[in-house]
Each structure stands twice: as C-alpha cells, then as structure tokens.
Design a protein around this motif. Structure first.
Motif, PDB file in Angstrom:
ATOM      1  N   PRO A 185       0.806  -1.230   0.000  1.00 46.22           N
ATOM      2  CA  PRO A 185       0.000   0.000   0.000  1.00 46.22           C
ATOM      3  C   PRO A 185       0.833   1.272   0.000  1.00 46.22           C
ATOM      4  N   LEU A 186       1.989   1.260   0.696  1.00 46.26           N
ATOM      5  CA  LEU A 186       2.851   2.449   0.706  1.00 46.26           C
ATOM      6  C   LEU A 186       3.248   2.830  -0.713  1.00 46.26           C
ATOM      7  N   LEU A 187       3.672   1.857  -1.502  1.00 46.93           N
ATOM      8  CA  LEU A 187       4.063   2.142  -2.888  1.00 46.93           C
ATOM      9  C   LEU A 187       2.895   2.704  -3.681  1.00 46.93           C
ATOM     10  N   MET A 188       1.692   2.200  -3.407  1.00 45.31           N
ATOM     11  CA  MET A 188       0.499   2.733  -4.085  1.00 45.31           C
ATOM     12  C   MET A 188       0.228   4.161  -3.627  1.00 45.31           C
ATOM     13  N   PHE A 189       0.377   4.432  -2.333  1.00 41.42           N
ATOM     14  CA  PHE A 189       0.153   5.781  -1.815  1.00 41.42           C
ATOM     15  C   PHE A 189       1.159   6.775  -2.391  1.00 41.42           C
ATOM     16  N   LEU A 190       2.339   6.271  -2.746  1.00 41.32           N
ATOM     17  CA  LEU A 190       3.367   7.140  -3.329  1.00 41.32           C
ATOM     18  C   LEU A 190       3.164   7.362  -4.826  1.00 41.32           C
ATOM     19  N   GLY A 191       2.073   6.843  -5.358  1.00 38.74           N
ATOM     20  CA  GLY A 191       1.694   7.167  -6.732  1.00 38.74           C
ATOM     21  C   GLY A 191       1.853   6.067  -7.760  1.00 38.74           C
ATOM     22  N   LEU A 192       2.326   4.903  -7.365  1.00 32.97           N
ATOM     23  CA  LEU A 192       2.487   3.824  -8.334  1.00 32.97           C
ATOM     24  C   LEU A 192       1.141   3.135  -8.600  1.00 32.97           C
ATOM     25  N   PRO A 193       0.833   2.803  -9.851  1.00 38.07           N
ATOM     26  CA  PRO A 193      -0.352   1.996 -10.139  1.00 38.07           C
ATOM     27  C   PRO A 193      -0.251   0.652  -9.416  1.00 38.07           C
ATOM     28  N   PRO A 194      -1.386   0.027  -9.082  1.00 40.36           N
ATOM     29  CA  PRO A 194      -1.354  -1.217  -8.300  1.00 40.36           C
ATOM     30  C   PRO A 194      -0.434  -2.290  -8.861  1.00 40.36           C
ATOM     31  N   GLN A 195      -0.503  -2.544 -10.178  1.00 42.96           N
ATOM     32  CA  GLN A 195       0.351  -3.605 -10.737  1.00 42.96           C
ATOM     33  C   GLN A 195       1.832  -3.243 -10.642  1.00 42.96           C
ATOM     34  N   VAL A 196       2.151  -1.970 -10.838  1.00 46.86           N
ATOM     35  CA  VAL A 196       3.547  -1.526 -10.759  1.00 46.86           C
ATOM     36  C   VAL A 196       4.040  -1.590  -9.309  1.00 46.86           C
ATOM     37  N   ALA A 197       3.175  -1.200  -8.369  1.00 45.17           N
ATOM     38  CA  ALA A 197       3.538  -1.320  -6.959  1.00 45.17           C
ATOM     39  C   ALA A 197       3.767  -2.782  -6.595  1.00 45.17           C
ATOM     40  N   ASN A 198       2.925  -3.655  -7.115  1.00 49.10           N
ATOM     41  CA  ASN A 198       3.041  -5.086  -6.857  1.00 49.10           C
ATOM     42  C   ASN A 198       4.360  -5.633  -7.383  1.00 49.10           C
ATOM     43  N   GLY A 199       4.755  -5.229  -8.578  1.00 45.32           N
ATOM     44  CA  GLY A 199       6.024  -5.676  -9.131  1.00 45.32           C
ATOM     45  C   GLY A 199       7.214  -5.081  -8.408  1.00 45.32           C
ATOM     46  N   THR A 200       7.138  -3.784  -8.101  1.00 38.49           N
ATOM     47  CA  THR A 200       8.240  -3.097  -7.430  1.00 38.49           C
ATOM     48  C   THR A 200       8.501  -3.673  -6.044  1.00 38.49           C
ATOM     49  N   ASN A 201       7.441  -4.068  -5.360  1.00 34.69           N
ATOM     50  CA  ASN A 201       7.569  -4.650  -4.023  1.00 34.69           C
ATOM     51  C   ASN A 201       8.425  -5.910  -4.029  1.00 34.69           C
ATOM     52  N   ARG A 202       8.464  -6.611  -5.177  1.00 32.01           N
ATOM     53  CA  ARG A 202       9.214  -7.874  -5.258  1.00 32.01           C
ATOM     54  C   ARG A 202      10.721  -7.649  -5.198  1.00 32.01           C
ATOM     55  N   VAL A 203      11.184  -6.482  -5.614  1.00 30.92           N
ATOM     56  CA  VAL A 203      12.618  -6.186  -5.534  1.00 30.92           C
ATOM     57  C   VAL A 203      13.074  -6.267  -4.077  1.00 30.92           C
ATOM     58  N   ALA A 204      12.309  -5.623  -3.206  1.00 32.21           N
ATOM     59  CA  ALA A 204      12.656  -5.627  -1.786  1.00 32.21           C
ATOM     60  C   ALA A 204      12.518  -7.017  -1.186  1.00 32.21           C
ATOM     61  N   ILE A 205      11.490  -7.752  -1.591  1.00 30.25           N
ATOM     62  CA  ILE A 205      11.269  -9.091  -1.037  1.00 30.25           C
ATOM     63  C   ILE A 205      12.438 -10.009  -1.373  1.00 30.25           C
ATOM     64  N   VAL A 239       7.918  -2.660 -12.965  1.00 29.73           N
ATOM     65  CA  VAL A 239       8.851  -2.553 -11.845  1.00 29.73           C
ATOM     66  C   VAL A 239       9.531  -1.192 -11.919  1.00 29.73           C
ATOM     67  N   ARG A 240       9.536  -0.460 -10.808  1.00 33.15           N
ATOM     68  CA  ARG A 240      10.271   0.791 -10.706  1.00 33.15           C
ATOM     69  C   ARG A 240      11.480   0.511  -9.817  1.00 33.15           C
ATOM     70  N   TRP A 241      12.617   0.322 -10.472  1.00 36.13           N
ATOM     71  CA  TRP A 241      13.786  -0.205  -9.784  1.00 36.13           C
ATOM     72  C   TRP A 241      14.322   0.736  -8.710  1.00 36.13           C
ATOM     73  N   GLY A 242      14.269   2.037  -8.942  1.00 34.29           N
ATOM     74  CA  GLY A 242      14.783   2.982  -7.949  1.00 34.29           C
ATOM     75  C   GLY A 242      14.040   2.875  -6.632  1.00 34.29           C
ATOM     76  N   MET A 243      12.719   2.936  -6.691  1.00 33.88           N
ATOM     77  CA  MET A 243      11.915   2.832  -5.466  1.00 33.88           C
ATOM     78  C   MET A 243      12.070   1.449  -4.841  1.00 33.88           C
ATOM     79  N   GLY A 244      12.133   0.425  -5.688  1.00 36.05           N
ATOM     80  CA  GLY A 244      12.284  -0.927  -5.168  1.00 36.05           C
ATOM     81  C   GLY A 244      13.586  -1.112  -4.420  1.00 36.05           C
ATOM     82  N   LEU A 245      14.666  -0.536  -4.914  1.00 30.18           N
ATOM     83  CA  LEU A 245      15.966  -0.682  -4.270  1.00 30.18           C
ATOM     84  C   LEU A 245      16.043   0.115  -2.963  1.00 30.18           C
ATOM     85  N   VAL A 246      15.425   1.306  -2.938  1.00 31.95           N
ATOM     86  CA  VAL A 246      15.396   2.071  -1.687  1.00 31.95           C
ATOM     87  C   VAL A 246      14.596   1.308  -0.637  1.00 31.95           C
ATOM     88  N   LEU A 247      13.427   0.790  -1.036  1.00 29.55           N
ATOM     89  CA  LEU A 247      12.630  -0.024  -0.116  1.00 29.55           C
ATOM     90  C   LEU A 247      13.427  -1.240   0.345  1.00 29.55           C
TER      91      LEU A 247
END
Length: 248
Positions: free
Chosen positions: A32-52, A198-206
């Motif tokens: 949800p944080l990634l979504m609140f920061l403006g990412l579309p749901p699918q992009v937030a879902n993909g970006t979250n996987r970088v951190a995982i 996937v938004r790699w910058g946000m994913g790597l910071v997370l």
C-alpha cells in the motif's frame, strides 16, 4: 523521489523486513505504501518484489551462517511454489486496478484475522523429504499462485502448511519460508519486469530498509511477549492502511 518518500520507504521497509522474517505481514505495509506514493497497483506489486528478493536473500544467508536450513527439503517445497508463482504473477500483470485493490483489501483483512487467532501448541518434528506428499505439493503450488499474484499475508499460509500440517517448529518455519519465498519471487519479478511493471529505484530504496530489518530479525530471538508486541504493532499499522484504502 523526495526526501520524505525516501524516508518513508526506508522506515517502513525496515519494519516490514523485520516482520517478514519473524512472522508475516510486512507486505501489508509496503505494497500500500508504494500505491500511496503514486504507483499503479500492478507496478507497486512488481516493485515490491525487488525488496522481497533482497530481504529474503539476506535472511537466507544469515540463517545459513547460523547453521539453519535444509537445502534439499527447501527445493522439494519450492518447485511447485515456483510453478504456481509464474501463473499468479502472469494473472497479476493484467488484472484491472479496481479488482486488484479489492483483492488487496480482502487479503489484508484475512491476514489480520489470522494473526489474531491463537497458535495451537503442537508436537513438532524435523522435516525430511519422506514426510512430503501430494497434498503438501498441491498446497505449495497454491501458495505460489497466491504469492506470485499479491504476496500479502503469504507467511500465514506457510504457517498453516508447515506448522499445522507438517508440524515443524515455528523457528524452522521461518527458515523454510524465506528460502521458498526467495526462489518463487525471482521468476515472479521477471514477469513483472518484462511487462514494465517494476520501478527499480523505489524498489531498491525499499529493499535497503527491508534488508536492514531482515538482518536484525535473523539476530533476534524474540520472547513470547516481544512477538506479541510485533504482532499488535503490525495489526495497528495494517488497520490504519486499510482505512486509508477503503475511504480513499
């Protein structure tokens, strides 16, 4: 990214990494944080996987240095989960935003309810390949489908299969859980990346936050009271996020 966004990603990522290794529910905070920061749901879902992936790598390496883990059994469990995650991630890349948001809300409610349920005290035994069977492999495939699709609360499903069905102790559940999640998230991330979700910058910071939290969690042996505090803090934060998702 602004300084506030970076700080939020690092802080909530650290909390999520700690929670994910010792319990479950970290993605209830980070997705949800990634979504609140403006990412579309699918992009937030993909970006979250970088951190995982990076968080799970840290946890697996830490557990192995401490002598925990069973590669053979982990691979047995991971194969059906990987196959399931390919299907789940593929579906997630094209599902409508509104549907995904409601699935997220339902998943967060379900995971929160599960966390409120008391864990039964069971007689546990070490896990060996001969204790695995078709029911377990099917269960792992379904966990992979769910984890590939959304990931939120997947730790609760591992507790059902590994602790309640296979009856291995909860510390070992955490060891197997992070190993399997690492293996099935790799192909899921590839599918999201191939679909430019996937938004790699946000994913790597997370991920920096997640890795820090995971590193601390591997070193920590929480008392029962400490684990209870972690659970309630997670539930309060998840509740606030649910209200935000539903209202807005």
């Amino acid at each position: 990214m602004t300084a506030v966004e970076v700080t939020a990603l690092l802080a909530l990522g650290g909390i999520a990494g700690f929670i994910n290794v010792l319990s479950a529910g970290g993605s209830m905070l980070t997705l949800p944080l990634l979504m609140f920061l403006g990412l579309p749901p699918q992009v937030a879902n993909g970006t979250n996987r970088v951190a995982i992936i990076l968080q799970s790598t840290t946890a697996v390496a830490g557990f192995r240095r401490m002598g925990h883990g069973n590669l053979r059994v982990s691979l047995h469990l991971a194969v059906p989960a990987v196959l399931g995650s390919l299907l789940g991630a593929w579906v997630a890349t094209w599902v409508a935003d509104a549907i995904f948001e409601w699935v997220l809300i339902i998943a967060m409610i379900g995971a929160s309810v599960f966390m409120l349920l008391p864990q039964p005290r069971l007689d546990t035994n070490p896990l060996t390949p001969d204790r695995l069977g078709p029911v377990i492999y099917i269960a792992m495939f379904l966990i992979g489908v769910y984890g590939g699709f959304i990931q939120v609360g997947v730790g609760a499903l591992f507790i059902v299969v590994l602790y309640r069905m296979l009856r291995i102790d909860l510390p070992q559940v955490n060891v197997f859980k992070v190993s399997i999640i690492l293996l099935y998230t790799l192909p899921a991330l590839l599918i999201f990346a191939l679909n430019d979700q996937v938004r790699w910058g946000m994913g790597l910071v997370l991920a920096i936050g997640n890795i820090t939290g995971a590193f601390v969690a591997v070193k920590v042996n929480l008392s029962q009271k400490g684990a209870l505090w972690v659970k309630w803090i997670t539930l309060v934060m998840a509740g606030a996020i649910l209200i935000r998702l539903v209202v807005y």
